[in-house]
Design a protein around this motif. Structure first.
Motif, PDB file in Angstrom:
ATOM      1  N   ILE A 176     107.325   5.476 -59.258  1.00 52.08           N
ATOM      2  CA  ILE A 176     108.644   6.131 -59.292  1.00 52.08           C
ATOM      3  C   ILE A 176     108.489   7.602 -58.914  1.00 52.08           C
ATOM      4  O   ILE A 176     109.296   8.148 -58.152  1.00 52.08           O
ATOM      5  N   GLY A 177     107.440   8.257 -59.438  1.00 54.14           N
ATOM      6  CA  GLY A 177     107.177   9.648 -59.076  1.00 54.14           C
ATOM      7  C   GLY A 177     106.897   9.810 -57.591  1.00 54.14           C
ATOM      8  O   GLY A 177     107.328  10.788 -56.971  1.00 54.14           O
ATOM      9  N   ILE A 178     106.186   8.855 -57.011  1.00 56.50           N
ATOM     10  CA  ILE A 178     105.903   8.893 -55.572  1.00 56.50           C
ATOM     11  C   ILE A 178     107.189   8.724 -54.774  1.00 56.50           C
ATOM     12  O   ILE A 178     107.422   9.428 -53.785  1.00 56.50           O
ATOM     13  N   ALA A 179     108.056   7.812 -55.221  1.00 58.03           N
ATOM     14  CA  ALA A 179     109.337   7.592 -54.537  1.00 58.03           C
ATOM     15  C   ALA A 179     110.179   8.867 -54.558  1.00 58.03           C
ATOM     16  O   ALA A 179     110.810   9.229 -53.554  1.00 58.03           O
ATOM     17  N   ARG A 180     110.186   9.544 -55.699  1.00 57.94           N
ATOM     18  CA  ARG A 180     110.943  10.807 -55.793  1.00 57.94           C
ATOM     19  C   ARG A 180     110.378  11.854 -54.829  1.00 57.94           C
ATOM     20  O   ARG A 180     111.134  12.589 -54.183  1.00 57.94           O
ATOM     21  N   ALA A 181     109.042  11.936 -54.733  1.00 58.49           N
ATOM     22  CA  ALA A 181     108.417  12.907 -53.827  1.00 58.49           C
ATOM     23  C   ALA A 181     108.739  12.620 -52.361  1.00 58.49           C
ATOM     24  O   ALA A 181     108.783  13.534 -51.539  1.00 58.49           O
ATOM     25  N   LEU A 182     108.980  11.331 -52.037  1.00 55.20           N
ATOM     26  CA  LEU A 182     109.250  10.942 -50.655  1.00 55.20           C
ATOM     27  C   LEU A 182     110.726  11.051 -50.275  1.00 55.20           C
ATOM     28  O   LEU A 182     111.074  10.918 -49.101  1.00 55.20           O
ATOM     29  N   ALA A 183     111.586  11.296 -51.259  1.00 57.20           N
ATOM     30  CA  ALA A 183     113.034  11.210 -51.034  1.00 57.20           C
ATOM     31  C   ALA A 183     113.516  12.103 -49.902  1.00 57.20           C
ATOM     32  O   ALA A 183     114.405  11.726 -49.132  1.00 57.20           O
ATOM     33  N   LEU A 184     112.938  13.297 -49.766  1.00 61.78           N
ATOM     34  CA  LEU A 184     113.402  14.267 -48.760  1.00 61.78           C
ATOM     35  C   LEU A 184     112.579  14.242 -47.479  1.00 61.78           C
ATOM     36  O   LEU A 184     112.685  15.143 -46.656  1.00 61.78           O
ATOM     37  N   GLU A 185     111.729  13.214 -47.331  1.00 61.36           N
ATOM     38  CA  GLU A 185     110.886  13.052 -46.149  1.00 61.36           C
ATOM     39  C   GLU A 185     110.041  14.299 -45.887  1.00 61.36           C
ATOM     40  O   GLU A 185     110.135  14.927 -44.824  1.00 61.36           O
ATOM     41  N   PRO A 186     109.182  14.682 -46.845  1.00 64.34           N
ATOM     42  CA  PRO A 186     108.375  15.895 -46.679  1.00 64.34           C
ATOM     43  C   PRO A 186     107.260  15.708 -45.656  1.00 64.34           C
ATOM     44  O   PRO A 186     106.876  14.589 -45.327  1.00 64.34           O
ATOM     45  N   LYS A 187     106.724  16.836 -45.191  1.00 68.52           N
ATOM     46  CA  LYS A 187     105.558  16.814 -44.292  1.00 68.52           C
ATOM     47  C   LYS A 187     104.259  16.844 -45.101  1.00 68.52           C
ATOM     48  O   LYS A 187     103.252  16.282 -44.689  1.00 68.52           O
ATOM     49  N   PHE A 188     104.308  17.551 -46.238  1.00 73.46           N
ATOM     50  CA  PHE A 188     103.097  17.855 -46.996  1.00 73.46           C
ATOM     51  C   PHE A 188     103.313  17.527 -48.475  1.00 73.46           C
ATOM     52  O   PHE A 188     104.341  17.903 -49.055  1.00 73.46           O
ATOM     53  N   ILE A 189     102.346  16.815 -49.078  1.00 70.02           N
ATOM     54  CA  ILE A 189     102.446  16.455 -50.493  1.00 70.02           C
ATOM     55  C   ILE A 189     101.155  16.827 -51.204  1.00 70.02           C
ATOM     56  O   ILE A 189     100.064  16.487 -50.747  1.00 70.02           O
ATOM     57  N   VAL A 190     101.290  17.548 -52.314  1.00 70.12           N
ATOM     58  CA  VAL A 190     100.156  17.819 -53.198  1.00 70.12           C
ATOM     59  C   VAL A 190     100.090  16.690 -54.223  1.00 70.12           C
ATOM     60  O   VAL A 190     101.030  16.492 -54.989  1.00 70.12           O
ATOM     61  N   CYS A 191      99.003  15.942 -54.206  1.00 69.07           N
ATOM     62  CA  CYS A 191      98.791  14.856 -55.168  1.00 69.07           C
ATOM     63  C   CYS A 191      97.878  15.402 -56.264  1.00 69.07           C
ATOM     64  O   CYS A 191      96.660  15.495 -56.078  1.00 69.07           O
ATOM     65  N   ASP A 192      98.463  15.789 -57.390  1.00 66.87           N
ATOM     66  CA  ASP A 192      97.712  16.439 -58.459  1.00 66.87           C
ATOM     67  C   ASP A 192      97.153  15.393 -59.427  1.00 66.87           C
ATOM     68  O   ASP A 192      97.798  15.013 -60.398  1.00 66.87           O
ATOM     69  N   GLU A 193      95.949  14.919 -59.138  1.00 69.79           N
ATOM     70  CA  GLU A 193      95.284  13.881 -59.940  1.00 69.79           C
ATOM     71  C   GLU A 193      96.242  12.728 -60.258  1.00 69.79           C
ATOM     72  O   GLU A 193      96.474  12.407 -61.421  1.00 69.79           O
ATOM     73  N   PRO A 194      96.813  12.097 -59.218  1.00 65.17           N
ATOM     74  CA  PRO A 194      97.862  11.094 -59.449  1.00 65.17           C
ATOM     75  C   PRO A 194      97.367   9.814 -60.103  1.00 65.17           C
ATOM     76  O   PRO A 194      98.186   8.990 -60.532  1.00 65.17           O
ATOM     77  N   ILE A 195      96.037   9.618 -60.177  1.00 65.85           N
ATOM     78  CA  ILE A 195      95.512   8.376 -60.760  1.00 65.85           C
ATOM     79  C   ILE A 195      94.758   8.619 -62.060  1.00 65.85           C
ATOM     80  O   ILE A 195      94.279   7.676 -62.686  1.00 65.85           O
ATOM     81  N   ALA A 196      94.665   9.885 -62.489  1.00 62.16           N
ATOM     82  CA  ALA A 196      93.833  10.214 -63.652  1.00 62.16           C
ATOM     83  C   ALA A 196      94.341   9.570 -64.935  1.00 62.16           C
ATOM     84  O   ALA A 196      93.551   9.215 -65.813  1.00 62.16           O
ATOM     85  N   ALA A 197      95.668   9.409 -65.072  1.00 62.36           N
ATOM     86  CA  ALA A 197      96.239   8.876 -66.309  1.00 62.36           C
ATOM     87  C   ALA A 197      96.427   7.351 -66.261  1.00 62.36           C
ATOM     88  O   ALA A 197      97.031   6.780 -67.170  1.00 62.36           O
ATOM     89  N   LEU A 198      95.920   6.705 -65.213  1.00 62.69           N
ATOM     90  CA  LEU A 198      96.153   5.274 -65.029  1.00 62.69           C
ATOM     91  C   LEU A 198      94.911   4.453 -65.353  1.00 62.69           C
ATOM     92  O   LEU A 198      93.784   4.948 -65.277  1.00 62.69           O
TER      93      LEU A 198
END
Length: 335
Positions: A176-198
């Motif tokens: 869901i967080g990834i979907a929100r980050a993609l909503a505006l069709e960005p060029k650049f995304i900072v992935c801040d330890e996106p798998i650390a809590a999984l």
């Protein structure tokens, strides 16, 4: 310079999406009733690197080295103390107000804790639509259609749009967080330890999703992590950070096969090998002492207090950030 060399340099510059130059992020330390500044925490201290279009640049280092702070400073979620951040030719550090707000559509962030970054009182549809509410003039039906497209893109049922974050697992919340980050069709995304809590079983699914989305949407990632084995899987180039400074940056295969900085060698020696025979005979580099405080870093090289090959020069002179070979940078007197 010959015409051919000029064309090569021009092509390389065209491929650069993000340029970070001498970026610093220092937090003041206050004491006493008058709240006087008595020092500063040098969370990020004079780092420089480029990120190319469509690539994933891994940023690794132990906890507290300044990786997440660097990511936030690049997106200007923190006001940098010094330095410059150019995103597609625009200086992010000079943007304010409406100009910065307009630039937010090009740069987004995926946060570490999927539970903490989602409002528990909002439905999934409202969470994903929030960037659309702020930055677009889409009608209600168009927003709903976009939300359903995004849910489908991250591998979730579009019918989930009316559910709440607590109804989902950690991996689903990160989607869901990834979907929100993609909503505006960005060029650049900072992935801040996106798998650390999984859970480990879910981490590979999320990383594979990020890779699929990158190839489909031509995204550029700054992938922050302390998991060196996962970074090896997803990153094209890797930057190693220690106590607020970059110590080495190289293409993935070169960094893992020919690390140059003593800290990089120590980090890689701690990564377990899947082959038991190799693991049994492999030499580990055990660093002595504790990481110094970023409020009082050592003079000279930050790593000099723990470095197994440090000399007198290392304790007095800051090593220059220099290019050893094509694309391989290091900050060490001994290399």
């Amino acid at each position: 310079m010959t015409q051919q060399a000029s064309e090569i340099n021009s092509t390389a510059e065209d491929q650069v999406l993000l340029q970070v130059s001498n970026l610093s992020m220092h937090f003041p330390i206050y004491q006493g009733l008058m709240r006087r500044q008595v020092g500063e925490v040098k969370a990020v201290d004079d780092i420089s690197f480029d990120t190319y279009r469509g690539e994933t640049l891994g940023l690794v280092g132990e906890s507290g080295c300044g990786k997440s702070t660097a990511g936030r400073a690049i997106l200007k979620l923190y006001q940098p103390t010094a330095g410059r951040v150019m995103l597609d030719g625009v200086d992010v550090t000079q943007m304010e107000g409406e100009q910065l707000r307009a630039l937010r559509t090009d740069m987004q962030m995926i946060f570490q804790d999927p539970q903490a970054c989602l409002n528990p009182r909002m439905t999934v549809g409202s969470i994903i639509a929030e960037p659309l509410d702020e930055h677009t003039r889409l009608k209600r039906a168009q927003k709903r259609e976009r939300v359903r497209e995004l849910l489908d893109a991250v591998g979730m049922n579009p019918a989930f749009e009316n559910r709440y974050p607590h109804e989902f697992s950690g991996g689903q919340r990160q989607r869901i967080g990834i979907a929100r980050a993609l909503a505006l069709e960005p060029k650049f995304i900072v992935c801040d330890e996106p798998i650390a809590a999984l859970d480990v079983s879910i981490q590979a699914q999320v990383v594979n999703l990020l890779e699929d989305l990158q190839s489909q949407l031509n995204l550029t990632y700054l992938f922050i992590s302390h998991d060196l084995s996962m970074v090896r899987h997803i990153a094209d180039r890797i930057a190693v950070m220690y106590l607020g400074k970059l110590v080495e940056l190289a293409p993935r295969q070169r960094l893992y096969s020919l690390p140059q900085h003593p800290y990089t060698k120590a980090l890689l020696s701690a990564v377990p090998e899947p082959n038991p025979e190799t693991e049994a005979v492999r030499e580990r580099i055990i660093l002595q002492g504790d990481v110094p405080s970023p409020a009082n870093p050592p003079s000279g090289c930050n790593f000099s207090t723990r470095c197994p090959v440090a000399e007198a020069r290392c304790r007095t002179e800051i090593p220059a950030w220099r290019e050893l070979d094509s694309g391989h940078f290091v900050a060490c007197h001994m290399v």
